[in-house]
Scaffold this active site. Sequence first.
Site, PDB file in Angstrom:
ATOM      1  N   GLY A 170      10.350 -17.327   6.452  1.00  0.00           N
ATOM      2  CA  GLY A 170      11.407 -17.453   7.457  1.00  0.00           C
ATOM      3  C   GLY A 170      11.206 -16.405   8.536  1.00  0.00           C
ATOM      4  O   GLY A 170      10.648 -15.334   8.283  1.00  0.00           O
ATOM      5  N   GLU A 213      13.311 -14.510  11.887  1.00  0.00           N
ATOM      6  CA  GLU A 213      14.544 -14.326  12.655  1.00  0.00           C
ATOM      7  C   GLU A 213      14.172 -13.676  13.981  1.00  0.00           C
ATOM      8  O   GLU A 213      13.498 -12.654  13.990  1.00  0.00           O
ATOM      9  CB  GLU A 213      15.511 -13.420  11.897  1.00  0.00           C
ATOM     10  CG  GLU A 213      15.887 -13.924  10.514  1.00  0.00           C
ATOM     11  CD  GLU A 213      16.492 -12.807   9.667  1.00  0.00           C
ATOM     12  OE1 GLU A 213      17.251 -11.978  10.197  1.00  0.00           O
ATOM     13  OE2 GLU A 213      16.186 -12.759   8.466  1.00  0.00           O
ATOM     14  N   TYR A 240      23.124 -17.785  16.368  1.00  0.00           N
ATOM     15  CA  TYR A 240      24.344 -16.986  16.425  1.00  0.00           C
ATOM     16  C   TYR A 240      24.143 -15.816  17.375  1.00  0.00           C
ATOM     17  O   TYR A 240      23.033 -15.578  17.867  1.00  0.00           O
ATOM     18  CB  TYR A 240      24.722 -16.484  15.025  1.00  0.00           C
ATOM     19  CG  TYR A 240      23.597 -15.843  14.246  1.00  0.00           C
ATOM     20  CD1 TYR A 240      22.592 -16.633  13.687  1.00  0.00           C
ATOM     21  CD2 TYR A 240      23.521 -14.469  14.075  1.00  0.00           C
ATOM     22  CE1 TYR A 240      21.550 -16.055  12.977  1.00  0.00           C
ATOM     23  CE2 TYR A 240      22.478 -13.888  13.365  1.00  0.00           C
ATOM     24  CZ  TYR A 240      21.494 -14.701  12.820  1.00  0.00           C
ATOM     25  OH  TYR A 240      20.449 -14.130  12.132  1.00  0.00           O
ATOM     26  N   ASP A 272      24.169 -11.865  17.638  1.00  0.00           N
ATOM     27  CA  ASP A 272      24.076 -10.677  16.789  1.00  0.00           C
ATOM     28  C   ASP A 272      23.888  -9.458  17.683  1.00  0.00           C
ATOM     29  O   ASP A 272      22.873  -9.343  18.375  1.00  0.00           O
ATOM     30  CB  ASP A 272      22.898 -10.813  15.828  1.00  0.00           C
ATOM     31  CG  ASP A 272      22.933  -9.740  14.740  1.00  0.00           C
ATOM     32  OD1 ASP A 272      23.888  -8.940  14.730  1.00  0.00           O
ATOM     33  OD2 ASP A 272      22.014  -9.711  13.914  1.00  0.00           O
ATOM     34  N   HIS A 319      12.388 -10.435  12.639  1.00  0.00           N
ATOM     35  CA  HIS A 319      12.393 -10.129  11.211  1.00  0.00           C
ATOM     36  C   HIS A 319      11.677 -11.234  10.441  1.00  0.00           C
ATOM     37  O   HIS A 319      11.893 -12.413  10.701  1.00  0.00           O
ATOM     38  CB  HIS A 319      13.822 -10.000  10.692  1.00  0.00           C
ATOM     39  CG  HIS A 319      14.574  -8.856  11.306  1.00  0.00           C
ATOM     40  ND1 HIS A 319      15.813  -8.471  10.880  1.00  0.00           N
ATOM     41  CD2 HIS A 319      14.253  -8.007  12.311  1.00  0.00           C
ATOM     42  CE1 HIS A 319      16.229  -7.442  11.604  1.00  0.00           C
ATOM     43  NE2 HIS A 319      15.301  -7.145  12.475  1.00  0.00           N
ATOM     44  N   ASN A 326      10.688 -12.966   6.716  1.00  0.00           N
ATOM     45  CA  ASN A 326      11.191 -13.133   5.346  1.00  0.00           C
ATOM     46  C   ASN A 326      10.155 -13.855   4.491  1.00  0.00           C
ATOM     47  O   ASN A 326       9.600 -14.871   4.912  1.00  0.00           O
ATOM     48  CB  ASN A 326      12.485 -13.955   5.359  1.00  0.00           C
ATOM     49  CG  ASN A 326      13.584 -13.230   6.086  1.00  0.00           C
ATOM     50  OD1 ASN A 326      13.976 -12.133   5.721  1.00  0.00           O
ATOM     51  ND2 ASN A 326      14.078 -13.831   7.166  1.00  0.00           N
ATOM     52  N   ARG A 334      13.631 -11.359  -1.769  1.00  0.00           N
ATOM     53  CA  ARG A 334      13.210 -11.691  -0.405  1.00  0.00           C
ATOM     54  C   ARG A 334      12.644 -10.410   0.196  1.00  0.00           C
ATOM     55  O   ARG A 334      13.348  -9.413   0.328  1.00  0.00           O
ATOM     56  CB  ARG A 334      14.410 -12.182   0.403  1.00  0.00           C
ATOM     57  CG  ARG A 334      14.084 -12.568   1.824  1.00  0.00           C
ATOM     58  CD  ARG A 334      15.306 -13.165   2.507  1.00  0.00           C
ATOM     59  NE  ARG A 334      16.448 -12.266   2.524  1.00  0.00           N
ATOM     60  CZ  ARG A 334      17.022 -11.795   3.640  1.00  0.00           C
ATOM     61  NH1 ARG A 334      16.562 -12.148   4.806  1.00  0.00           N
ATOM     62  NH2 ARG A 334      18.067 -10.996   3.563  1.00  0.00           N
TER      63      ARG A 334
END
Lengths: 79, 502
Positions: B7, B9, B69, B71, B130, B132, B237
């Site tokens: 993943g 981000e 979203y 942040d 980021h 993951n 994770r």
Amino acid sequence: MTMSCPPIPNDHPLWKPDMVTLQRRERPLDPLPKPPSPTEEGGGPRRPDPGSPEKDNLLKRMRKVDPKQAERYRQRTGE
Amino acid sequence: MLNRIFGLETEYGLLINSDDPDHSPSWLAHRVIDHLFRTQHQGVLDQHYRGYDEPPGNGGFLLNAGRLYVDMGHVEFASPECNTLFDLVASDRAGDRLIQQALEELGLGEKVSFIKNNIDHGTDATFGSHENYLVTRRFPFNLKGLNYLIPFLVTRQIFTGSGRIGAAENSESWIPLHQGDSKIPGSHDASGRLTIPYQISQRADHIVNDFFEWVQHNRSIVNTRDEPLADPNQYRRIHLLLGDSNMAETATALKMGTTGLVLQLIEEGHMPTGLDLDDPVLALKEISRDPDRKWIVRLASGARASAFDIQEQFLKAAQKHCRGQDEETDWVLEEWEAVLTDLHGPYDKLIGRVDWASKLWLLESFREEEHLTWEDPWLRSLDLEYHNVHPQRGLFYGLEEEGRAPRLTTETAVELAIQNPPRNTRAFGRGELVRHLIGKDWSKDPPLDSSKDRRFPHYVINWSIFQLRGYPPFPMPDPFKTYVQQVRSHLTAQQNQGALNP
């Protein structure tokens, strides 16, 4: 591609007795619709020719950039 | 890729191409979110508090099962869980496209730009990309195990770095590491400001620890937060925040693919040894700022080694133990070797595959053409523009348009990934849920039991669980499972009950 989890060798230097072995199990039932390959779309993945890349269009694109835009870029610190 | 869920981000910067004081980046970020969720119905907004800074309506899950979203003032896209690098790169680009489309639809395409970078040259603010990686719970998540990862992560920037003009002071560190330390490359100008013409990493200056659990201060090479977003008895994770946002698809895939393979080497006990660094945080900066690109670091043993040497050790171990396990692994191994080989030569051999090299070539070309010094503000503006996600304006996309940047995905795949989750992970089931909720008529929701909490929203969705009002929670603890049939059955049962309660 198999999804069986490779066993940890017993002589693994980081092995801990309380580690739980795990079998991963699921594979896709219906995979993502296969898009056309890059070649089918025309051109496809090409390595750049590093010797003499054509610069004119790129320089033109760069000249359009406002020289002072970095001064307006004021961001909060994130993560 | 074998046994891995990936993943990414991405926090985007927002550049306003005017001096309009009414339009702050945060205000525009919320406008984009509102447009995509409330007008375009690309997903469902959260109806519950996810955290003190994530109130209802701040963002939500998308049709592609990723999250969008706000942040800390930044629009952030978190990709859905991906089992292949191809899906991940397509999802990553889909996030770029989605927010750019929103700007166009709002009539802001010329006025506002999303910048997929990690720094603000003027204020030294930083924001992240980021990574993951799902690993088994038996992964040696301790100092000894993670120490094997450090030399790889410190040196991988030679092909994952996005490059930047200048340097940032470590103003955020709680403990001012290496302050005034002449060992770190760079000099100070008359005003005391650190001057570096160009360095290969955007985040290196902002990493001040080797291990730490927070993400907003004292950023570390390895984040030690234990938040698996999955069954904690089975998974961990690995969450990394030292990497740069990449524009080149090859760089994104190599960053995630090589790191995934190194995690596998550690899981299986095949990691190369004897590569511990004397001072990893210092080495991170030394490599990033080395003007000669020799990339020599000091090992804990006292010996010196180059980033090439260290990467080649990891590559050899991965070739020995991972080759042939699947197609993507072999692709990663081939590209990893090719990039390391090419890095020994002139950097322009990496154009289109490695971001710092692509950007440096563009800036050098422009500097030469316009007779600019490295201090010229125009170059900092071009540094930003390299990361503009507008396909007709971003400088990286100029390289792509000229056929200088190899694609791993196709436009069709990226378009598909905007509204479709990967079909071989938990994302598939969540995508079904989101699609169902977008079209839902809430007037048919089960009546509330007055003896229970009336404030329970119509739905609560998190990465590993969701709950619809009046129904038991639906856990999705295994990211390798799609849950799609179970989700459909759950939703059908709910629909049927709704029909009985008109």
